[in-house]
Structures are given as C-alpha cells and as structure tokens.
Scaffold this motif. Structure first.
Motif, PDB file in Angstrom:
ATOM      1  N   CYS A  47     -36.183  18.068  -0.818  1.00  0.00           N
ATOM      2  CA  CYS A  47     -36.127  16.888  -1.690  1.00  0.00           C
ATOM      3  C   CYS A  47     -34.749  16.545  -1.192  1.00  0.00           C
ATOM      4  CB  CYS A  47     -36.108  17.143  -3.210  1.00  0.00           C
ATOM      5  SG  CYS A  47     -38.003  17.709  -3.284  1.00  0.00           S
ATOM      6  N   ALA A  48     -33.829  17.329  -0.944  1.00  0.00           N
ATOM      7  CA  ALA A  48     -32.295  17.107  -0.929  1.00  0.00           C
ATOM      8  C   ALA A  48     -31.993  16.306   0.261  1.00  0.00           C
ATOM      9  CB  ALA A  48     -31.560  18.218  -0.744  1.00  0.00           C
ATOM     10  N   GLU A  49     -33.035  16.226   1.056  1.00  0.00           N
ATOM     11  CA  GLU A  49     -32.637  15.414   2.354  1.00  0.00           C
ATOM     12  C   GLU A  49     -32.356  13.944   1.996  1.00  0.00           C
ATOM     13  OE1 GLU A  49     -35.614  15.966   5.336  1.00  0.00           O
ATOM     14  OE2 GLU A  49     -35.603  18.040   5.291  1.00  0.00           O
ATOM     15  N   CYS A  50     -33.035  13.389   1.070  1.00  0.00           N
ATOM     16  CA  CYS A  50     -32.808  12.158   0.417  1.00  0.00           C
ATOM     17  C   CYS A  50     -32.264  11.953  -0.965  1.00  0.00           C
ATOM     18  CB  CYS A  50     -34.415  11.222   0.420  1.00  0.00           C
ATOM     19  SG  CYS A  50     -35.039  11.114   2.126  1.00  0.00           S
ATOM     20  N   HIS A  51     -32.667  12.852  -1.688  1.00  0.00           N
ATOM     21  CA  HIS A  51     -32.133  12.869  -3.176  1.00  0.00           C
ATOM     22  C   HIS A  51     -30.660  13.652  -3.221  1.00  0.00           C
ATOM     23  CE1 HIS A  51     -35.687  10.335  -4.626  1.00  0.00           C
ATOM     24  NE2 HIS A  51     -36.396  11.460  -3.744  1.00  0.00           N
ATOM     25  N   LYS A  52     -29.679  13.135  -2.578  1.00  0.00           N
ATOM     26  CA  LYS A  52     -28.395  13.932  -2.707  1.00  0.00           C
ATOM     27  C   LYS A  52     -27.946  14.105  -3.970  1.00  0.00           C
ATOM     28  CE  LYS A  52     -27.283  13.408   2.287  1.00  0.00           C
ATOM     29  NZ  LYS A  52     -28.818  13.023   2.783  1.00  0.00           N
ATOM     30  N   GLN A  53     -27.764  12.856  -4.586  1.00  0.00           N
ATOM     31  CA  GLN A  53     -27.229  12.723  -6.003  1.00  0.00           C
ATOM     32  C   GLN A  53     -28.051  13.619  -6.923  1.00  0.00           C
ATOM     33  OE1 GLN A  53     -24.377  11.837  -6.970  1.00  0.00           O
ATOM     34  NE2 GLN A  53     -23.780  10.388  -5.476  1.00  0.00           N
ATOM     35  N   GLU A  54     -29.322  13.528  -7.014  1.00  0.00           N
ATOM     36  CA  GLU A  54     -30.112  14.196  -7.840  1.00  0.00           C
ATOM     37  C   GLU A  54     -30.037  15.689  -7.634  1.00  0.00           C
ATOM     38  OE1 GLU A  54     -31.831  10.045  -7.269  1.00  0.00           O
ATOM     39  OE2 GLU A  54     -31.076  11.627  -5.883  1.00  0.00           O
ATOM     40  N   LYS A 103     -23.917  17.489 -20.809  1.00  0.00           N
ATOM     41  CA  LYS A 103     -23.334  16.310 -20.324  1.00  0.00           C
ATOM     42  C   LYS A 103     -23.951  15.865 -18.936  1.00  0.00           C
ATOM     43  CE  LYS A 103     -18.818  14.289 -18.570  1.00  0.00           C
ATOM     44  NZ  LYS A 103     -17.354  14.560 -18.680  1.00  0.00           N
ATOM     45  N   ALA A 104     -24.235  14.717 -18.947  1.00  0.00           N
ATOM     46  CA  ALA A 104     -24.906  14.122 -17.715  1.00  0.00           C
ATOM     47  C   ALA A 104     -23.811  13.948 -16.439  1.00  0.00           C
ATOM     48  CB  ALA A 104     -25.484  12.754 -17.946  1.00  0.00           C
ATOM     49  N   ARG A 105     -24.172  14.299 -15.442  1.00  0.00           N
ATOM     50  CA  ARG A 105     -23.284  14.214 -14.254  1.00  0.00           C
ATOM     51  C   ARG A 105     -22.931  12.841 -13.950  1.00  0.00           C
ATOM     52  NH1 ARG A 105     -23.355  13.611  -8.708  1.00  0.00           N
ATOM     53  NH2 ARG A 105     -21.812  14.879  -7.641  1.00  0.00           N
ATOM     54  N   GLU A 106     -21.689  12.705 -13.625  1.00  0.00           N
ATOM     55  CA  GLU A 106     -21.248  10.779 -13.117  1.00  0.00           C
ATOM     56  C   GLU A 106     -21.743  11.049 -11.572  1.00  0.00           C
ATOM     57  OE1 GLU A 106     -17.385  10.284 -14.170  1.00  0.00           O
ATOM     58  OE2 GLU A 106     -17.637  10.513 -16.270  1.00  0.00           O
ATOM     59  N   ALA A 107     -22.585   9.960 -11.333  1.00  0.00           N
ATOM     60  CA  ALA A 107     -22.751   9.759 -10.063  1.00  0.00           C
ATOM     61  C   ALA A 107     -21.558   8.980  -9.194  1.00  0.00           C
ATOM     62  CB  ALA A 107     -24.023   8.882  -9.847  1.00  0.00           C
ATOM     63  N   GLY A 108     -21.516   9.240  -7.876  1.00  0.00           N
ATOM     64  CA  GLY A 108     -20.489   8.774  -7.003  1.00  0.00           C
ATOM     65  C   GLY A 108     -20.665   9.209  -5.656  1.00  0.00           C
ATOM     66  N   SER A 109     -19.558   9.236  -4.855  1.00  0.00           N
ATOM     67  CA  SER A 109     -19.455   9.588  -3.617  1.00  0.00           C
ATOM     68  C   SER A 109     -19.577  11.136  -3.366  1.00  0.00           C
ATOM     69  CB  SER A 109     -18.329   8.954  -2.584  1.00  0.00           C
ATOM     70  OG  SER A 109     -17.134   9.445  -3.484  1.00  0.00           O
ATOM     71  N   LEU A 110     -20.393  11.565  -2.318  1.00  0.00           N
ATOM     72  CA  LEU A 110     -20.471  12.995  -2.285  1.00  0.00           C
ATOM     73  C   LEU A 110     -19.476  13.400  -0.974  1.00  0.00           C
ATOM     74  CD1 LEU A 110     -24.389  13.201  -2.226  1.00  0.00           C
ATOM     75  CD2 LEU A 110     -22.875  14.113  -3.928  1.00  0.00           C
ATOM     76  N   ASN A 111     -18.783  14.368  -1.225  1.00  0.00           N
ATOM     77  CA  ASN A 111     -17.936  14.903  -0.075  1.00  0.00           C
ATOM     78  C   ASN A 111     -18.829  15.679   0.799  1.00  0.00           C
ATOM     79  OD1 ASN A 111     -15.701  13.894  -1.488  1.00  0.00           O
ATOM     80  ND2 ASN A 111     -15.592  15.567  -2.913  1.00  0.00           N
ATOM     81  N   ASN A 161     -30.766   9.801 -12.884  1.00  0.00           N
ATOM     82  CA  ASN A 161     -31.221   8.408 -12.682  1.00  0.00           C
ATOM     83  C   ASN A 161     -30.372   7.845 -11.917  1.00  0.00           C
ATOM     84  OD1 ASN A 161     -32.706   6.209 -13.015  1.00  0.00           O
ATOM     85  ND2 ASN A 161     -32.116   5.660 -15.141  1.00  0.00           N
ATOM     86  N   THR A 162     -30.383   7.892 -10.641  1.00  0.00           N
ATOM     87  CA  THR A 162     -29.332   7.557  -9.424  1.00  0.00           C
ATOM     88  C   THR A 162     -29.959   6.826  -8.589  1.00  0.00           C
ATOM     89  OG1 THR A 162     -29.206   9.632  -8.441  1.00  0.00           O
ATOM     90  CG2 THR A 162     -27.930   9.398  -9.849  1.00  0.00           C
ATOM     91  N   TRP A 163     -31.457   7.041  -8.268  1.00  0.00           N
ATOM     92  CA  TRP A 163     -32.219   6.473  -6.986  1.00  0.00           C
ATOM     93  C   TRP A 163     -31.954   5.091  -6.760  1.00  0.00           C
ATOM     94  CZ3 TRP A 163     -33.305   8.347  -2.418  1.00  0.00           C
ATOM     95  CH2 TRP A 163     -34.093   7.558  -1.926  1.00  0.00           C
ATOM     96  N   HIS A 164     -32.301   4.417  -7.850  1.00  0.00           N
ATOM     97  CA  HIS A 164     -32.372   2.758  -7.765  1.00  0.00           C
ATOM     98  C   HIS A 164     -30.995   2.065  -7.764  1.00  0.00           C
ATOM     99  CE1 HIS A 164     -36.791   2.623  -8.124  1.00  0.00           C
ATOM    100  NE2 HIS A 164     -36.815   3.376  -8.860  1.00  0.00           N
ATOM    101  N   SER A 165     -30.120   2.777  -8.090  1.00  0.00           N
ATOM    102  CA  SER A 165     -28.583   2.363  -7.914  1.00  0.00           C
ATOM    103  C   SER A 165     -27.829   2.701  -6.540  1.00  0.00           C
ATOM    104  CB  SER A 165     -28.027   2.789  -9.027  1.00  0.00           C
ATOM    105  OG  SER A 165     -27.632   4.146  -9.262  1.00  0.00           O
ATOM    106  N   LYS A 166     -28.730   3.478  -5.817  1.00  0.00           N
ATOM    107  CA  LYS A 166     -28.121   4.105  -4.370  1.00  0.00           C
ATOM    108  C   LYS A 166     -27.025   5.109  -4.633  1.00  0.00           C
ATOM    109  CE  LYS A 166     -31.358   1.638  -2.414  1.00  0.00           C
ATOM    110  NZ  LYS A 166     -32.659   1.936  -1.953  1.00  0.00           N
TER     111      LYS A 166
END
Length: 364
Positions: free
Chosen positions: A64-71, A356-364, A224-229
């Motif tokens: 799943c992580a191949e596409c859903h990195k933020q999740e 606490k919900a994780r803040e989405a953002g760029s991945l290092n 809930n990050t998928w649709h906001s890329k």
C-alpha cells in the motif's frame, strides 16, 4: 472505580434481565485495564465483525505504501502500528495471556486476529505488522491492482465511466473503501467490542474500548490525504461526521445485541454487553429526536427493545440485531448526512479526538 460503584449507576432492569443481583462481583482491576487499553492503544481481542483478513490474500502494508505514502506515515505514528512491538511487552497483556493459556502473544490466533496483520507464506502464517491497512480495508490480493490500475490507462486519461467501473470491480473483489461506512464500522467494532466471553470471564480482558467512531477516526488514525495529493490531512466534513456518528452508534448497538445473544453464563461478559446495548439505544433515542426526518433511527431503537437482554435468548436477539443491520445498510445507502444537522450537538468535538492527527506535508 470500584465494582459496587459501577453497579449503583447501572439501570436495574439490565441487571435483572441477565440475572445479576445488586451484589454481582466486578473486579475493579479489569475496569482499570480498560483504561490502560485506551492509553496503550490495545484493540479488544476477538474476531472482526466482518470476515477477518485472509492471511493467504494479505499483501502487507508495504504494498500500500507504494502509492499511499502520507497514509503510511500517519499509520506509523499510531498505536495501531506500535502494537506490533509494544503489546507483547505489556504486563497486562501477558497476565491475560497467562490466564488463557497463551504462551506467545504474537504466535497464537487468539491474539493475532485483532492485534496484528497476519500473512501466509509457504503455508505458514506469521504476523507482519500491527493493525494495518488490510485490517480495515480487507486482504488486498484480489483488489489491490484493480483499484490502483486506472483501467490500464493513466489517472488523467481514464474516463469517469471507467473509473466508476474500476471501483465497482474492486468492491466486488472485497475492497472496503472509506465510503463504505457500515462495513468499516463493523471492522472497528468487531475488535473494539469483545465477541468471546472467555476472554473477559476467564482471561480478565476488558469487554471492549470506550469506542466512538467520530472521535476515534479523527485522531491519530486520520489519514485523509489522498484526494489532496498529500498536502493536507483534513478532518471529516460536518456531513460525514454525522454519518460516522450515526452509523457508529448503530453498529455499537448491533454488535452488543449479538454479544448478549452469544453469552452463556451470568458473568461479567453478559453484564458489560447488556450495558453497552442500553447505552447505545439511549444515544440513538436522542438522535431519533434530533433528526425525526430519519425514521430508521427510531426503528433501530424499537428493534433493540424487541428482545430481552437475557441469557438463552439468542434467536430473538439475533433477529433484533439483523433488523438493526438492515436499517444501517439502508441508512448508509440512502443518506449523506446533509439532512441531519440536528445531530451536530450530539457529536463529540475535536477536543475528544483520540490522539493527534498527523500533519500532512512533504516527505523526506
């Protein structure tokens, strides 16, 4: 809280219906352990309400992580992830295991079904992660390529009709999508409400978590990050929260009714399950008054009173639970929450979110 204090606050008719007198024994240590479950993120041991993930078809979170990195990053910060390493080290977990004759928590089915993701390799089953993607969305072998394949095209060139057909095919192959609220809630409550009385009566396991679908889904497990890329991890909308709240209460009621029907002895398990049923139907009664334009809610409450909360009454209780189930499926199909503003005052606010919900953002 001591056992006698709990008894005082319970409605007398629940106690009478399952055969408990005012001096029924309750161990405060088990109640305290319920609190520890919440702190450490333990899900209740048991089988999930829908079919558990088939180890032979589990692909694992890395797929799943191949596409859903933020999740995946949100999951790694949750207790669902951490239970893989932490649970076997917990004193309370090992005490329960000892009472049940479980020698290795990560090796025996009694604990694996809810606390771990199990995969079958070379005809051997082994836990590969804690509570992960397929714990909620079902074992992915049959649907993972379908749901991510863009109908053999690309995301930009796949037509709307092709996309809808792809999702329908993935659903038919067992995928439980976020929009499938009833199925998702069944999986949640299947582990957060214990369906096996020996775990409670013999093992001293808590009868379940103080679980509520809105507050628990909007905390640390929110992804809930998928649709906001991956740019945002937005909370559920007001309309979606209404559906989460209502479906969650309904599944709590259904699960509790079935559990009372399956109870065989007048001990703590039956007592706790009857208590859960009574609490859920009170909350649903309040919801029915708040949104009278959704008549299915009042009908669920009627079903909950159609069978006595007592031992040796499984047939009637199962019929009542089946009635609630059909109404929940109808609600999930018929409504979207837009006509349920009356529920807003009943729904737990953001301050009640679990973690606490994780803040989405760029991945290092």
């Amino acid at each position: 809280m001591q056992g006698w204090e709990v008894i005082i606050v319970l409605r007398a008719h629940i106690l009478r219906s399952i055969g408990f007198g005012p001096k029924a024994p309750l161990r405060s240590s088990v109640l305290c352990f319920c609190g520890l479950l919440m702190i450490f993120g333990f899900a209740a041991v048991g089988t999930v309400a829908s079919d558990p993930a088939n180890p032979a078809k589990v692909v694992g979170p890395n797929a799943c992580a191949e596409c859903h990195k933020q999740e995946i990053e949100a999951w790694k910060e949750s207790h669902h992830f951490k239970t893989f390493r932490e649970m076997p080290r917990k004193k309370e977990a090992n005490e329960i295991a000892e009472r049940l004759g479980v020698q290795r928590i990560r090796s025996e089915t009694l604990c694996l079904s809810c606390h771990y993701t199990v995969q079958e390799k070379e005809k051997k089953q082994q836990p590969i992660a804690g509570i992960s993607c397929e714990s909620c969305h079902s074992a992915g072998e049959d649907w993972i390529k379908v749901h991510s394949g863009f109908s053999g095209k690309t995301e930009k060139t796949e037509s709307k009709a092709e996309k809808e057909a792809r999702w329908k095919l993935a659903d038919s192959k067992g995928m439980i999508r976020p929009s499938s609220l009833y199925q998702l809630a069944k999986n949640c409550y299947g582990c957060h409400v214990v369906p096996k009385e020996d775990l409670v009566n013999k093992g001293g396991h808590a009868a379940g978590s103080a679980f509520e679908l809105v507050s628990w889904s909007q905390g640390e497990v929110r992804h809930n990050t998928w649709h906001s890329k991956g740019k945002e991890n937005v909370p559920a909308s007001a309309t979606h929260k209404r559906m989460l709240y209502l479906i969650g209460l309904g599944v709590e009621l259904e699960t509790g009714i079935r559990a009372v029907g399956q109870a065989t002895v007048r001990k703590r398990y039956a007592f706790e399950m009857a208590k859960r049923v009574d609490q859920a139907r009170k909350q649903l009664a309040a919801a029915a008054k708040a949104v009278p334009n959704v008549p299915e809610i009042a009908k669920m409450v009627e079903y909950s009173y159609s069978a006595g909360l007592k031992l040796n009454n499984e047939r009637s209780l199962t019929a009542a639970a089946d009635g609630v189930s059909k109404l929940l499926a109808s609600i999930a199909e018929k409504y979207d929450g837009s006509t349920m503003a009356g529920l807003d005052s009943l729904i737990p606010g953001p301050d009640k979110s679990k973690g606490k919900a994780r803040e989405a953002g760029s991945l290092n």
